[in-house]
Design a protein around this motif. Structure first.
Motif, PDB file in Angstrom:
ATOM      1  N   ALA A  30     -66.979  80.131  46.201  1.00 42.26           N
ATOM      2  CA  ALA A  30     -67.165  78.970  45.326  1.00 42.26           C
ATOM      3  C   ALA A  30     -67.104  79.397  43.869  1.00 42.26           C
ATOM      4  O   ALA A  30     -66.486  78.717  43.038  1.00 42.26           O
ATOM      5  CB  ALA A  30     -68.488  78.283  45.628  1.00 42.26           C
ATOM      6  N   TRP A  34     -64.317  78.238  41.072  1.00 42.20           N
ATOM      7  CA  TRP A  34     -64.717  77.635  39.803  1.00 42.20           C
ATOM      8  C   TRP A  34     -64.200  78.452  38.623  1.00 42.20           C
ATOM      9  O   TRP A  34     -63.685  77.901  37.655  1.00 42.20           O
ATOM     10  CB  TRP A  34     -66.234  77.486  39.707  1.00 42.20           C
ATOM     11  CG  TRP A  34     -66.626  77.099  38.318  1.00 42.20           C
ATOM     12  CD1 TRP A  34     -67.298  77.856  37.410  1.00 42.20           C
ATOM     13  CD2 TRP A  34     -66.301  75.872  37.649  1.00 42.20           C
ATOM     14  NE1 TRP A  34     -67.407  77.178  36.229  1.00 42.20           N
ATOM     15  CE2 TRP A  34     -66.804  75.947  36.350  1.00 42.20           C
ATOM     16  CE3 TRP A  34     -65.621  74.724  38.039  1.00 42.20           C
ATOM     17  CZ2 TRP A  34     -66.669  74.928  35.427  1.00 42.20           C
ATOM     18  CZ3 TRP A  34     -65.484  73.699  37.110  1.00 42.20           C
ATOM     19  CH2 TRP A  34     -66.002  73.799  35.827  1.00 42.20           C
ATOM     20  N   TYR A  35     -64.316  79.761  38.682  1.00 39.57           N
ATOM     21  CA  TYR A  35     -63.866  80.599  37.579  1.00 39.57           C
ATOM     22  C   TYR A  35     -62.362  80.429  37.360  1.00 39.57           C
ATOM     23  O   TYR A  35     -61.910  80.279  36.231  1.00 39.57           O
ATOM     24  CB  TYR A  35     -64.197  82.062  37.858  1.00 39.57           C
ATOM     25  CG  TYR A  35     -64.008  82.934  36.648  1.00 39.57           C
ATOM     26  CD1 TYR A  35     -65.038  83.103  35.742  1.00 39.57           C
ATOM     27  CD2 TYR A  35     -62.807  83.583  36.414  1.00 39.57           C
ATOM     28  CE1 TYR A  35     -64.873  83.891  34.622  1.00 39.57           C
ATOM     29  CE2 TYR A  35     -62.630  84.377  35.301  1.00 39.57           C
ATOM     30  CZ  TYR A  35     -63.668  84.538  34.400  1.00 39.57           C
ATOM     31  OH  TYR A  35     -63.498  85.308  33.290  1.00 39.57           O
ATOM     32  N   SER A  38     -61.720  76.771  36.034  1.00 38.06           N
ATOM     33  CA  SER A  38     -62.202  76.505  34.683  1.00 38.06           C
ATOM     34  C   SER A  38     -61.436  77.271  33.619  1.00 38.06           C
ATOM     35  O   SER A  38     -61.378  76.844  32.473  1.00 38.06           O
ATOM     36  CB  SER A  38     -63.696  76.814  34.576  1.00 38.06           C
ATOM     37  OG  SER A  38     -63.925  78.196  34.706  1.00 38.06           O
ATOM     38  N   THR A  48     -62.326  72.079  30.129  1.00 35.81           N
ATOM     39  CA  THR A  48     -63.256  73.200  30.001  1.00 35.81           C
ATOM     40  C   THR A  48     -62.759  74.129  28.914  1.00 35.81           C
ATOM     41  O   THR A  48     -61.625  74.004  28.435  1.00 35.81           O
ATOM     42  CB  THR A  48     -63.377  74.004  31.326  1.00 35.81           C
ATOM     43  OG1 THR A  48     -62.096  74.551  31.645  1.00 35.81           O
ATOM     44  CG2 THR A  48     -63.897  73.159  32.462  1.00 35.81           C
ATOM     45  N   THR A 106     -74.868  76.740  47.402  1.00 36.02           N
ATOM     46  CA  THR A 106     -74.192  76.755  46.104  1.00 36.02           C
ATOM     47  C   THR A 106     -74.683  75.610  45.234  1.00 36.02           C
ATOM     48  O   THR A 106     -74.970  75.794  44.050  1.00 36.02           O
ATOM     49  CB  THR A 106     -72.666  76.670  46.286  1.00 36.02           C
ATOM     50  OG1 THR A 106     -72.232  77.772  47.067  1.00 36.02           O
ATOM     51  CG2 THR A 106     -71.949  76.682  44.951  1.00 36.02           C
ATOM     52  N   ILE A 110     -76.653  75.683  41.578  1.00 35.77           N
ATOM     53  CA  ILE A 110     -76.175  74.928  40.410  1.00 35.77           C
ATOM     54  C   ILE A 110     -77.318  74.088  39.837  1.00 35.77           C
ATOM     55  O   ILE A 110     -77.538  74.066  38.607  1.00 35.77           O
ATOM     56  CB  ILE A 110     -74.964  74.055  40.783  1.00 35.77           C
ATOM     57  CG1 ILE A 110     -73.751  74.939  41.072  1.00 35.77           C
ATOM     58  CG2 ILE A 110     -74.645  73.058  39.677  1.00 35.77           C
ATOM     59  CD1 ILE A 110     -72.585  74.187  41.696  1.00 35.77           C
TER      60      ILE A 110
END
Length: 117
Positions: A30, A34-35, A38, A48, A106, A110
């Motif tokens: 996850a 996301w990395y 983004s 972003t 996850t 967050i």
């Protein structure tokens, strides 16, 4: 075809427990997703900001993320396949519930990070 004699709560509870446990290592894929999202596609759309120290490009992230995501996806699918056959839920409901249970750790992290900031 053999019918299961396990109680209904066990036929649904065990897959949920397994998926929540699978959710702990799922934090890594996850994060990688996301990395990647983004820093490249979402940054290109202006949604972003890119990581200022990220100057290696996309290729190293694709080379790292692809095997990790593939391995986790295969483990998750192989763990859920036998449970899916034993449950009374529709396939769509089962996979949705399993995905949500896997995402729970996850999502919890967050929420904790948002509350702490």
């Amino acid at each position: 075809m053999k019918t299961s004699t396990a109680p209904p709560w066990l036929r649904l509870g065990l897959p949920l427990i397994v998926n929540v446990l699978l959710g702990f290592p799922a934090v890594v894929p996850a994060f990688l997703l996301w990395y990647f999202a983004s820093n490249w596609p979402l940054a290109e759309l202006g949604w972003t900001d890119r990581e200022p120290t990220e100057n290696d490009g996309v290729l190293p992230w694709v080379m790292v993320a692809t095997p990790v995501l593939t391995l986790f996806g295969l483990v998750w699918w192989m763990a859920n396949r036998p449970f899916r056959r034993r449950t009374a839920l529709s396939p769509r409901a089962y996979w949705l519930l399993s995905s949500a249970a896997t995402a729970l750790p996850t999502l919890t992290l967050i929420v904790i990070s948002l509350v702490r900031n």
